[in-house]
Design a protein around this motif. Structure first.
Motif, PDB file in Angstrom:
ATOM      1  N   LYS A   1       0.843  -1.206   0.000  1.00 25.15           N
ATOM      2  CA  LYS A   1       0.000   0.000   0.000  1.00 25.15           C
ATOM      3  C   LYS A   1       0.879   1.258   0.000  1.00 25.15           C
ATOM      4  O   LYS A   1       0.566   2.252  -0.637  1.00 25.15           O
ATOM      5  N   PHE A   2       1.982   1.179   0.719  1.00 24.17           N
ATOM      6  CA  PHE A   2       2.949   2.280   0.744  1.00 24.17           C
ATOM      7  C   PHE A   2       3.435   2.566  -0.683  1.00 24.17           C
ATOM      8  O   PHE A   2       3.496   3.721  -1.113  1.00 24.17           O
ATOM      9  N   LEU A   3       3.715   1.511  -1.437  1.00 21.10           N
ATOM     10  CA  LEU A   3       4.174   1.695  -2.820  1.00 21.10           C
ATOM     11  C   LEU A   3       3.070   2.289  -3.683  1.00 21.10           C
ATOM     12  O   LEU A   3       3.318   3.172  -4.510  1.00 21.10           O
ATOM     13  N   LEU A   4       1.841   1.830  -3.461  1.00 22.41           N
ATOM     14  CA  LEU A   4       0.723   2.371  -4.248  1.00 22.41           C
ATOM     15  C   LEU A   4       0.534   3.857  -3.933  1.00 22.41           C
ATOM     16  O   LEU A   4       0.287   4.666  -4.830  1.00 22.41           O
ATOM     17  N   ALA A   5       0.704   4.200  -2.645  1.00 22.29           N
ATOM     18  CA  ALA A   5       0.569   5.603  -2.259  1.00 22.29           C
ATOM     19  C   ALA A   5       1.578   6.452  -3.033  1.00 22.29           C
ATOM     20  O   ALA A   5       1.354   7.645  -3.258  1.00 22.29           O
TER      21      ALA A   5
ATOM     22  N   VAL B   1       2.368   6.013  -6.151  1.00 17.89           N
ATOM     23  CA  VAL B   1       2.113   6.033  -7.592  1.00 17.89           C
ATOM     24  C   VAL B   1       1.642   7.416  -8.070  1.00 17.89           C
ATOM     25  O   VAL B   1       2.137   7.967  -9.038  1.00 17.89           O
ATOM     26  N   GLY B   2       0.711   7.995  -7.334  1.00 15.58           N
ATOM     27  CA  GLY B   2       0.206   9.324  -7.751  1.00 15.58           C
ATOM     28  C   GLY B   2       1.010  10.463  -7.145  1.00 15.58           C
ATOM     29  O   GLY B   2       0.571  11.607  -7.166  1.00 15.58           O
ATOM     30  N   GLY B   3       2.166  10.188  -6.557  1.00 16.98           N
ATOM     31  CA  GLY B   3       2.962  11.214  -5.881  1.00 16.98           C
ATOM     32  C   GLY B   3       2.843  11.023  -4.379  1.00 16.98           C
ATOM     33  O   GLY B   3       1.804  11.336  -3.805  1.00 16.98           O
ATOM     34  N   MET B   4       3.896  10.475  -3.773  1.00 15.43           N
ATOM     35  CA  MET B   4       3.805  10.125  -2.351  1.00 15.43           C
ATOM     36  C   MET B   4       3.853  11.352  -1.445  1.00 15.43           C
ATOM     37  O   MET B   4       4.860  12.032  -1.343  1.00 15.43           O
ATOM     38  N   ASN B   5       2.729  11.623  -0.808  1.00 14.05           N
ATOM     39  CA  ASN B   5       2.643  12.751   0.133  1.00 14.05           C
ATOM     40  C   ASN B   5       2.891  12.181   1.528  1.00 14.05           C
ATOM     41  O   ASN B   5       2.010  11.608   2.138  1.00 14.05           O
ATOM     42  N   ILE B   6       4.097  12.366   2.009  1.00 10.98           N
ATOM     43  CA  ILE B   6       4.521  11.587   3.180  1.00 10.98           C
ATOM     44  C   ILE B   6       4.210  12.266   4.505  1.00 10.98           C
ATOM     45  O   ILE B   6       4.004  11.616   5.512  1.00 10.98           O
ATOM     46  N   THR B   7       4.168  13.592   4.515  1.00 12.90           N
ATOM     47  CA  THR B   7       3.745  14.300   5.717  1.00 12.90           C
ATOM     48  C   THR B   7       3.370  15.728   5.321  1.00 12.90           C
ATOM     49  O   THR B   7       3.233  16.024   4.130  1.00 12.90           O
ATOM     50  N   HIS B   8       3.172  16.596   6.323  1.00 15.05           N
ATOM     51  CA  HIS B   8       2.766  17.970   6.027  1.00 15.05           C
ATOM     52  C   HIS B   8       3.666  18.934   6.779  1.00 15.05           C
ATOM     53  O   HIS B   8       4.113  18.618   7.884  1.00 15.05           O
ATOM     54  N   SER B   9       3.914  20.102   6.184  1.00  7.63           N
ATOM     55  CA  SER B   9       4.870  21.039   6.790  1.00  7.63           C
ATOM     56  C   SER B   9       4.211  22.061   7.709  1.00  7.63           C
ATOM     57  O   SER B   9       4.898  22.908   8.271  1.00  7.63           O
ATOM     58  N   GLU B  10       2.890  22.006   7.862  1.00  5.91           N
ATOM     59  CA  GLU B  10       2.226  23.010   8.706  1.00  5.91           C
ATOM     60  C   GLU B  10       2.690  22.879  10.164  1.00  5.91           C
ATOM     61  O   GLU B  10       3.367  21.915  10.509  1.00  5.91           O
TER      62      GLU B  10
ATOM     63  N   LYS C   1       8.317   9.506  -5.444  1.00  3.24           N
ATOM     64  CA  LYS C   1       8.056   8.051  -5.454  1.00  3.24           C
ATOM     65  C   LYS C   1       8.313   7.416  -4.089  1.00  3.24           C
ATOM     66  O   LYS C   1       9.101   7.920  -3.300  1.00  3.24           O
ATOM     67  N   ALA C   2       7.668   6.268  -3.868  1.00  4.12           N
ATOM     68  CA  ALA C   2       7.855   5.540  -2.614  1.00  4.12           C
ATOM     69  C   ALA C   2       8.938   4.465  -2.759  1.00  4.12           C
ATOM     70  O   ALA C   2       9.575   4.091  -1.771  1.00  4.12           O
ATOM     71  N   ALA C   3       9.139   3.967  -3.980  1.00  7.71           N
ATOM     72  CA  ALA C   3       9.998   2.789  -4.159  1.00  7.71           C
ATOM     73  C   ALA C   3      11.446   3.010  -3.694  1.00  7.71           C
ATOM     74  O   ALA C   3      11.984   2.156  -2.970  1.00  7.71           O
ATOM     75  N   PRO C   4      12.106   4.127  -4.042  1.00  3.45           N
ATOM     76  CA  PRO C   4      13.501   4.286  -3.580  1.00  3.45           C
ATOM     77  C   PRO C   4      13.590   4.329  -2.056  1.00  3.45           C
ATOM     78  O   PRO C   4      14.516   3.763  -1.470  1.00  3.45           O
ATOM     79  N   LEU C   5      12.608   4.975  -1.436  1.00  3.88           N
ATOM     80  CA  LEU C   5      12.591   5.053   0.026  1.00  3.88           C
ATOM     81  C   LEU C   5      12.434   3.654   0.636  1.00  3.88           C
ATOM     82  O   LEU C   5      13.173   3.265   1.545  1.00  3.88           O
ATOM     83  N   LEU C   6      11.480   2.899   0.104  1.00  7.49           N
ATOM     84  CA  LEU C   6      11.233   1.558   0.642  1.00  7.49           C
ATOM     85  C   LEU C   6      12.465   0.668   0.459  1.00  7.49           C
ATOM     86  O   LEU C   6      12.842  -0.087   1.353  1.00  7.49           O
ATOM     87  N   ARG C   7      13.085   0.801  -0.718  1.00  6.92           N
ATOM     88  CA  ARG C   7      14.292  -0.013  -0.993  1.00  6.92           C
ATOM     89  C   ARG C   7      15.392   0.266   0.033  1.00  6.92           C
ATOM     90  O   ARG C   7      15.966  -0.643   0.634  1.00  6.92           O
ATOM     91  N   ALA C   8      15.643   1.555   0.247  1.00  8.78           N
ATOM     92  CA  ALA C   8      16.700   1.936   1.200  1.00  8.78           C
ATOM     93  C   ALA C   8      16.344   1.478   2.615  1.00  8.78           C
ATOM     94  O   ALA C   8      17.195   1.034   3.385  1.00  8.78           O
ATOM     95  N   TRP C   9      15.069   1.564   2.941  1.00 11.09           N
ATOM     96  CA  TRP C   9      14.609   1.197   4.288  1.00 11.09           C
ATOM     97  C   TRP C   9      14.761  -0.311   4.516  1.00 11.09           C
ATOM     98  O   TRP C   9      15.270  -0.753   5.545  1.00 11.09           O
ATOM     99  N   LEU C  10      14.331  -1.113   3.535  1.00 11.29           N
ATOM    100  CA  LEU C  10      14.434  -2.572   3.673  1.00 11.29           C
ATOM    101  C   LEU C  10      15.893  -3.004   3.774  1.00 11.29           C
ATOM    102  O   LEU C  10      16.248  -3.916   4.521  1.00 11.29           O
ATOM    103  N   HIS C  11      16.762  -2.295   3.040  1.00 13.26           N
ATOM    104  CA  HIS C  11      18.195  -2.588   3.117  1.00 13.26           C
ATOM    105  C   HIS C  11      18.679  -2.345   4.554  1.00 13.26           C
ATOM    106  O   HIS C  11      19.367  -3.191   5.148  1.00 13.26           O
ATOM    107  N   ARG C  12      18.274  -1.213   5.132  1.00 12.58           N
ATOM    108  CA  ARG C  12      18.668  -0.906   6.512  1.00 12.58           C
ATOM    109  C   ARG C  12      18.144  -1.983   7.475  1.00 12.58           C
ATOM    110  O   ARG C  12      18.864  -2.436   8.360  1.00 12.58           O
ATOM    111  N   LEU C  13      16.902  -2.388   7.288  1.00 15.61           N
ATOM    112  CA  LEU C  13      16.302  -3.376   8.199  1.00 15.61           C
ATOM    113  C   LEU C  13      17.026  -4.725   8.104  1.00 15.61           C
ATOM    114  O   LEU C  13      17.279  -5.381   9.115  1.00 15.61           O
ATOM    115  N   ARG C  14      17.402  -5.109   6.880  1.00 15.80           N
ATOM    116  CA  ARG C  14      18.130  -6.386   6.724  1.00 15.80           C
ATOM    117  C   ARG C  14      19.493  -6.302   7.405  1.00 15.80           C
ATOM    118  O   ARG C  14      19.934  -7.240   8.060  1.00 15.80           O
ATOM    119  N   GLU C  15      20.146  -5.124   7.264  1.00 13.20           N
ATOM    120  CA  GLU C  15      21.448  -4.926   7.928  1.00 13.20           C
ATOM    121  C   GLU C  15      21.303  -5.047   9.445  1.00 13.20           C
ATOM    122  O   GLU C  15      22.222  -5.477  10.131  1.00 13.20           O
TER     123      GLU C  15
END
Ligand SMILES: Cc1cc2nc3c(=O)[nH]c(=O)nc-3n(C[C@H](O)[C@H](O)[C@H](O)COP(=O)(O)OP(=O)(O)OC[C@H]3O[C@@H](n4cnc5c(N)ncnc54)[C@H](O)[C@@H]3O)c2cc1C
Length: 423
Positions: free
Chosen positions: A49-53, A55-64, A117-131
């Motif tokens: 679902k994170f990856l799908l989020a 697809v249309g431009g991942m809005n990860i948080t808000h700056s307000e 995109k979400a994919a590069p973030l997820l990739r880097a995160w999973l790499h960290r978790l495996r480490e």
């Protein structure tokens, strides 16, 4: 519920069920503290679902401001405040930057990864978790507990269905809501937890579309078309009107889109309470009713009523047709009434769309079932996080922000719990 199989420090095992942002964040915290983490997910891969989020431009948080952000969770603000204080949108951004992914603030104040995109973030995160030593078990579905407290897990790898009992010293449930079920979160956990006497508020669609019976002609012509720059107003249960400026999308079955989603909680609650809801549409938010009327009072010449409106008011065909769809012919003879209708077009909604189509889920595990570290009071050692908790928020990055913050809090809760077990 989980039974400690060992009191040896680093042989303590934690099972995380659900590999969405909440479960992955809990895994990071717990594995960083030196505990063994096994992460089980029913799907062939985590973070769908994170990856799908993304697809249309991942809005990860808000700056307000932090105060404004907290207020977005409405009734659930008191429940979520301490978790969001510990992991604010600023800290979330720093964490993302730590994964080597830059972020930027869009014109609306929403925060996105640099490439959206979400994919590069997820990739880097999973790499960290495996480490960190996190072990991943895809295609492993959790299906409740055995009498001895071990987890009942169904291993569905290789198209098989092998039941396994897994003992863990602590468990994090991060199973998501019930929208977009094909991505893994199907809400099947509701019955499993109700069997354990956990109070769950019924799962309902949030950030969802609504149904209205358009005429055949209108839906044939405009289904899928955007209705742009409008104001939408809905009145909440307390009688307070809430107005959103933005756009909506005409759907075959009714209406959807960002501005509708922002009002969806009160529209849905009105439908539940009374059987219907009303959305008021201002087709020309930048013109007053008086100005519109004065423009309508100008000589029409040989123009038809529609042509005259289109030219005088710059009304595109979708707005004109919507006006025709929702007003009786009689008011077209009266410029004052027509101007009022353009500013206050009433759309009756008779249902919300099914939860599977919604962006997110309202309802879930009630906060009264949890201690302040998100452990279930009735099931010691079982922590919960993410969208499966009873809160909702509009789109704008608030959903992921709360999933990350509660995942992190549950992770620290597990670490404290295990350290107490050891001492
Ligand atoms: C189209 C779309 C766009 C979105 N865009 C945004 C956005 O831009 N910004 C934003 O903030 N939010 C967005 N969201 C919402 C956001 O993606 C979710 O709120 C978030 O993913 C929820 O995280 P979670 O970890 O709680 O659950 P999920 O991400 O749903 O993860 C739950 C995991 O648990 C697993 N699972 C469920 N049941 C079991 C079981 N019995 N056994 C084993 N595993 C199980 C599932 O397979 C899944 O991997 C979007 C959602 C959708 C649908």
């Amino acid at each position: 519920m989980p039974q400690s199989t060992s009191l040896n420090s680093h042989s303590l095992r934690v099972a995380i069920i659900g590999g969405g942002p909440a479960g992955l964040m809990a895994a990071e915290v717990i594995a960083s503290a030196g505990f063994k983490v096994s992460l089980y997910d029913a799907m062939p891969s985590v973070g769908r679902k994170f990856l799908l989020a993304g697809v249309g431009g991942m809005n990860i948080t808000h700056s307000e401001s932090h105060e404004k952000l907290l207020a977005r969770y409405a009734n659930a603000t008191p429940f979520l405040t301490s978790y969001l204080n510990e992991f604010s949108s600023e800290q979330l951004r720093d964490w993302i930057h730590g994964l080597g992914v830059e972020t930027f603030v869009g014109s609306s104040g929403r925060v996105f990864p640099r490439d959206m995109k979400a994919a590069p973030l997820l990739r880097a995160w999973l790499h960290r978790l495996r480490e960190l030593g996190v072990e991943f078990y895809p295609r492993h579905r959790w299906n409740g507990w055995e009498d001895d407290g071990s987890l009942r897990i169904i291993d569905q790898q290789n198209n098989e269905h092998v039941e396994k009992n897994i003992a863990a010293d602590a468990v994090v449930l991060a199973l998501g809501g019930a929208s977009w079920q094909r991505l893994g979160s199907d809400g099947a956990w509701v019955n499993l937890l109700r069997e354990e006497d956990i109070a769950i508020a019924d799962l309902l669609p949030s950030n969802c579309g609504f149904e209205t019976p358009w005429s055949e002609k209108f839906k044939q012509e405009f289904s899928g078309a955007p209705l742009q720059t409008i104001n939408l107003t809905a009145v909440d249960q307390k009688g307070v009107a809430h107005t959103i400026r933005g756009e909506a999308m005409i759907a075959n079955t009714g209406i959807e889109g960002t501005s509708v989603y922002a009002l969806s909680a009160m529209l849905r609650d009105s439908i539940i309470a009374t059987g219907n809801a009303e959305l008021t549409i201002d087709l020309l938010p930048d013109l007053s009713a008086e100005k519109i009327q004065s423009l309508l009072n100008k000589p029409r010449g040989k123009n038809s009523a529609s042509n005259f409106l289109r030219k005088q008011l710059n009304l595109p065909s979708i707005k004109l047709s919507l006006l025709r769809e929702l007003t009786p012919v009689t008011i077209w003879q009266d410029n004052s009434k027509l101007a009022q209708a353009i500013k206050n077009l009433r759309l009756q909604l008779n249902d919300y769309r099914p939860i599977d189509e919604a962006i997110s889920t309202a309802g879930g595990i009630q906060s009264t079932e949890l201690n302040n570290q998100l452990m279930l009071e009735k099931l010691r050692g079982v922590f919960c996080a993410g969208e499966m908790l009873d809160w909702e928020a509009p789109t704008g990055g608030y959903l992921l922000t709360a999933c990350f913050a509660t995942g992190r809090a549950a992770g620290f809760g597990v670490v404290d719990y295990l350290r107490q077990t050891q001492s």
